[in-house]
Design a protein around this motif. Structure first.
Motif, PDB file in Angstrom:
ATOM      1  N   GLU A 289      16.523  15.830   4.410  1.00 19.86           N
ATOM      2  CA  GLU A 289      15.896  15.647   5.716  1.00 19.86           C
ATOM      3  C   GLU A 289      16.413  14.393   6.411  1.00 19.86           C
ATOM      4  O   GLU A 289      16.844  14.428   7.561  1.00 19.86           O
ATOM      5  N   SER A 290      16.405  13.261   5.699  1.00 17.92           N
ATOM      6  CA  SER A 290      16.862  12.009   6.296  1.00 17.92           C
ATOM      7  C   SER A 290      16.956  10.927   5.233  1.00 17.92           C
ATOM      8  O   SER A 290      16.496  11.105   4.096  1.00 17.92           O
ATOM      9  N   VAL A 291      17.520   9.797   5.630  1.00 19.55           N
ATOM     10  CA  VAL A 291      17.570   8.607   4.785  1.00 19.55           C
ATOM     11  C   VAL A 291      17.079   7.420   5.598  1.00 19.55           C
ATOM     12  O   VAL A 291      17.596   7.150   6.688  1.00 19.55           O
ATOM     13  N   ASP A 292      16.053   6.743   5.095  1.00 17.89           N
ATOM     14  CA  ASP A 292      15.569   5.510   5.720  1.00 17.89           C
ATOM     15  C   ASP A 292      16.302   4.331   5.093  1.00 17.89           C
ATOM     16  O   ASP A 292      16.428   4.253   3.869  1.00 17.89           O
ATOM     17  N   VAL A 293      16.756   3.408   5.926  1.00 17.29           N
ATOM     18  CA  VAL A 293      17.438   2.211   5.434  1.00 17.29           C
ATOM     19  C   VAL A 293      16.625   0.989   5.847  1.00 17.29           C
ATOM     20  O   VAL A 293      16.359   0.777   7.031  1.00 17.29           O
ATOM     21  N   TYR A 294      16.218   0.202   4.854  1.00 20.59           N
ATOM     22  CA  TYR A 294      15.453  -1.021   5.090  1.00 20.59           C
ATOM     23  C   TYR A 294      16.354  -2.224   4.811  1.00 20.59           C
ATOM     24  O   TYR A 294      17.267  -2.152   3.986  1.00 20.59           O
ATOM     25  N   ILE A 295      16.071  -3.334   5.482  1.00 22.49           N
ATOM     26  CA  ILE A 295      16.859  -4.549   5.282  1.00 22.49           C
ATOM     27  C   ILE A 295      15.946  -5.748   5.090  1.00 22.49           C
ATOM     28  O   ILE A 295      14.875  -5.834   5.704  1.00 22.49           O
ATOM     29  N   SER A 296      16.345  -6.649   4.204  1.00 25.21           N
ATOM     30  CA  SER A 296      15.657  -7.930   4.022  1.00 25.21           C
ATOM     31  C   SER A 296      16.716  -8.980   3.719  1.00 25.21           C
ATOM     32  O   SER A 296      17.887  -8.657   3.487  1.00 25.21           O
ATOM     33  N   PHE A 297      16.315 -10.243   3.720  1.00 27.02           N
ATOM     34  CA  PHE A 297      17.265 -11.340   3.525  1.00 27.02           C
ATOM     35  C   PHE A 297      16.715 -12.307   2.491  1.00 27.02           C
ATOM     36  O   PHE A 297      15.519 -12.632   2.489  1.00 27.02           O
ATOM     37  N   GLU A 298      17.607 -12.791   1.612  1.00 30.45           N
ATOM     38  CA  GLU A 298      17.230 -13.719   0.544  1.00 30.45           C
ATOM     39  C   GLU A 298      17.989 -15.030   0.724  1.00 30.45           C
ATOM     40  O   GLU A 298      19.208 -15.074   0.615  1.00 30.45           O
ATOM     41  N   ASP A 299      17.260 -16.087   1.030  1.00 31.41           N
ATOM     42  CA  ASP A 299      17.835 -17.426   1.217  1.00 31.41           C
ATOM     43  C   ASP A 299      17.928 -18.106  -0.142  1.00 31.41           C
ATOM     44  O   ASP A 299      16.918 -18.351  -0.798  1.00 31.41           O
ATOM     45  N   ASN A 300      19.151 -18.437  -0.565  1.00 31.76           N
ATOM     46  CA  ASN A 300      19.365 -19.056  -1.882  1.00 31.76           C
ATOM     47  C   ASN A 300      19.923 -20.471  -1.785  1.00 31.76           C
ATOM     48  O   ASN A 300      20.564 -20.964  -2.708  1.00 31.76           O
ATOM     49  N   GLN A 301      19.669 -21.160  -0.667  1.00 32.48           N
ATOM     50  CA  GLN A 301      20.245 -22.487  -0.462  1.00 32.48           C
ATOM     51  C   GLN A 301      19.559 -23.587  -1.268  1.00 32.48           C
ATOM     52  O   GLN A 301      20.144 -24.612  -1.533  1.00 32.48           O
ATOM     53  N   GLY A 302      18.313 -23.399  -1.633  1.00 31.28           N
ATOM     54  CA  GLY A 302      17.624 -24.403  -2.436  1.00 31.28           C
ATOM     55  C   GLY A 302      17.242 -25.646  -1.676  1.00 31.28           C
ATOM     56  O   GLY A 302      16.947 -26.687  -2.283  1.00 31.28           O
ATOM     57  N   ASP A 303      17.227 -25.580  -0.341  1.00 31.10           N
ATOM     58  CA  ASP A 303      16.803 -26.740   0.442  1.00 31.10           C
ATOM     59  C   ASP A 303      15.339 -26.577   0.860  1.00 31.10           C
ATOM     60  O   ASP A 303      14.637 -25.688   0.380  1.00 31.10           O
ATOM     61  N   ALA A 304      14.890 -27.431   1.749  1.00 28.12           N
ATOM     62  CA  ALA A 304      13.471 -27.427   2.127  1.00 28.12           C
ATOM     63  C   ALA A 304      13.091 -26.258   3.022  1.00 28.12           C
ATOM     64  O   ALA A 304      11.902 -25.955   3.179  1.00 28.12           O
ATOM     65  N   VAL A 305      14.075 -25.608   3.621  1.00 28.89           N
ATOM     66  CA  VAL A 305      13.804 -24.509   4.548  1.00 28.89           C
ATOM     67  C   VAL A 305      14.138 -23.176   3.888  1.00 28.89           C
ATOM     68  O   VAL A 305      15.255 -22.988   3.394  1.00 28.89           O
ATOM     69  N   ASP A 306      13.169 -22.268   3.878  1.00 30.35           N
ATOM     70  CA  ASP A 306      13.385 -20.938   3.310  1.00 30.35           C
ATOM     71  C   ASP A 306      13.441 -19.926   4.448  1.00 30.35           C
ATOM     72  O   ASP A 306      12.440 -19.630   5.089  1.00 30.35           O
ATOM     73  N   ASN A 307      14.633 -19.384   4.701  1.00 32.44           N
ATOM     74  CA  ASN A 307      14.818 -18.413   5.773  1.00 32.44           C
ATOM     75  C   ASN A 307      14.717 -16.965   5.308  1.00 32.44           C
ATOM     76  O   ASN A 307      15.091 -16.049   6.049  1.00 32.44           O
ATOM     77  N   SER A 308      14.239 -16.769   4.094  1.00 29.81           N
ATOM     78  CA  SER A 308      14.099 -15.408   3.579  1.00 29.81           C
ATOM     79  C   SER A 308      13.203 -14.582   4.493  1.00 29.81           C
ATOM     80  O   SER A 308      12.261 -15.096   5.102  1.00 29.81           O
ATOM     81  N   THR A 309      13.516 -13.288   4.591  1.00 26.10           N
ATOM     82  CA  THR A 309      12.711 -12.399   5.426  1.00 26.10           C
ATOM     83  C   THR A 309      12.207 -11.225   4.612  1.00 26.10           C
ATOM     84  O   THR A 309      12.849 -10.803   3.639  1.00 26.10           O
ATOM     85  N   SER A 310      11.079 -10.698   5.001  1.00 26.00           N
ATOM     86  CA  SER A 310      10.532  -9.524   4.334  1.00 26.00           C
ATOM     87  C   SER A 310      11.242  -8.271   4.826  1.00 26.00           C
ATOM     88  O   SER A 310      11.949  -8.286   5.833  1.00 26.00           O
ATOM     89  N   GLU A 311      11.052  -7.199   4.123  1.00 28.94           N
ATOM     90  CA  GLU A 311      11.751  -5.947   4.415  1.00 28.94           C
ATOM     91  C   GLU A 311      11.271  -5.317   5.722  1.00 28.94           C
ATOM     92  O   GLU A 311      10.080  -5.297   6.013  1.00 28.94           O
ATOM     93  N   THR A 312      12.235  -4.804   6.486  1.00 26.81           N
ATOM     94  CA  THR A 312      11.905  -4.104   7.726  1.00 26.81           C
ATOM     95  C   THR A 312      12.800  -2.881   7.851  1.00 26.81           C
ATOM     96  O   THR A 312      13.922  -2.864   7.345  1.00 26.81           O
ATOM     97  N   LEU A 313      12.308  -1.841   8.527  1.00 25.53           N
ATOM     98  CA  LEU A 313      13.097  -0.623   8.704  1.00 25.53           C
ATOM     99  C   LEU A 313      14.258  -0.893   9.645  1.00 25.53           C
ATOM    100  O   LEU A 313      14.071  -1.349  10.772  1.00 25.53           O
ATOM    101  N   LEU A 314      15.470  -0.627   9.174  1.00 27.68           N
ATOM    102  CA  LEU A 314      16.668  -0.846   9.973  1.00 27.68           C
ATOM    103  C   LEU A 314      17.038   0.400  10.769  1.00 27.68           C
ATOM    104  O   LEU A 314      17.278   0.336  11.977  1.00 27.68           O
TER     105      LEU A 314
END
Length: 289
Positions: free
Chosen positions: A76-101
């Motif tokens: 029928e279809s394929v749903d594609v979700y995207i999220s981001f993982e910040d691995n810099q180890g600094d004070a700012v975490d730019n990681s994002t939760s999953e969202t439908l792309l």
């Protein structure tokens, strides 16, 4: 065409290959009479598996093939979700939760060489960052984007990465992980000027036994090695107007004893190789400050 069908559908019906026809066959039929077959989304080709922080147009690109018990008719279809993982180890975490792309309907699939539905999936770094709500300053080398897919069938069933075991998700035939971890690296598009420091080691302590590192700056090559002992170092200064820069490892007699590190002008580790470094050009990862 029938041979192709048999070749690619056999894994779904392997248990039906019984040796001979005996009375015991009836018992087996009863055991499996309520068996429900699933579906998979195979990764048939990985065209590009990572992003370059210096190039927003760099892409993640794969080819997919859907298989089900109806030769793709259940797709029928394929749903594609995207999220981001910040691995810099600094004070700012730019990681994002999953969202439908995106939702890829069956109508966007074509029929592949195996008579099954196939589709290409491709997204640039700029597109991935925009979908995750990130700017260019929010990601760097070592971070990663995560694409998760959900395969939807016309009968209401859906499958994602948590529904499969290792045989399906990572075997050489199935290659159906339904989740892809796309790393961000930092490969300069033009030479980064400044002083590069290179540390050399030999675990046996008798030098590199003929191995060396060739550094080429605009056509001029200089070779560096460890003549004796267990450690050494050298520095290379790259002028600001340099157009060509390469570091190349040349094999010796005992590469299994060799390790080395190349530090970029900003002091960051640009490459760490060995034991048994790969022969040829040494990839450098130099992330923006």
């Amino acid at each position: 065409m029938m041979k192709k069908h048999i070749k690619y559908i056999m894994p779904f019906f392997a248990f039906l290959l019984l040796l001979g026809c005996t009375e015991e066959d009836n018992t087996v039929d009863k055991v499996f009479q309520d068996t429900v077959y699933g579906a998979i989304l195979r990764t048939t080709e990985t065209i590009s598996a990572s992003y370059n922080a210096f190039d927003p147009t760099s892409i993640f690109s794969i080819m997919l093939e859907e298989q089900d018990e109806e030769m793709g008719d259940l797709l029928e279809s394929v749903d594609v979700y995207i999220s981001f993982e910040d691995n810099q180890g600094d004070a700012v975490d730019n990681s994002t939760s999953e969202t439908l792309l995106v939702n890829i309907p069956a109508s966007e699939f074509t029929t592949g060489d195996n008579g099954l539905p196939v589709v290409s999936f491709e997204r640039s770094l700029a597109e991935a960052a925009s979908a995750a709500g990130l700017s260019e300053s929010d990601y760097s080398g070592g971070d990663r984007f995560i694409y998760r897919m959900v395969l939807n069938l016309t009968d209401g069933r859906s499958y994602t990465n948590t529904d499969y075991g290792g045989t399906v998700s990572s075997s050489s035939f199935f290659r159906s992980p339904l989740i892809y971890y796309v790393g961000v690296n930092c490969t300069p598009l033009t030479p980064v000027s400044g002083t590069y420091n290179v540390d050399l080691q030999d675990s046996y302590g008798d030098g590199w036994n003929g191995a060396s590192i060739s550094v080429t700056i605009d056509g001029v090559t200089e070779d560096y090695t460890l003549d004796s002992g267990s450690a050494g170092s050298f520095s290379v200064t790259v002028p600001e107007d340099t157009e060509e820069l390469s570091f190349v490892f040349n094999s010796g007699d005992w590469d299994s004893e060799i390790t080395f590190q190349i530090y970029a002008p900003n002091g960051d580790l640009a490459s760490e190789q060995g034991p048994s470094p790969g022969v040829g050009e040494i990839p450098l990862s130099i992330c923006p400050d």
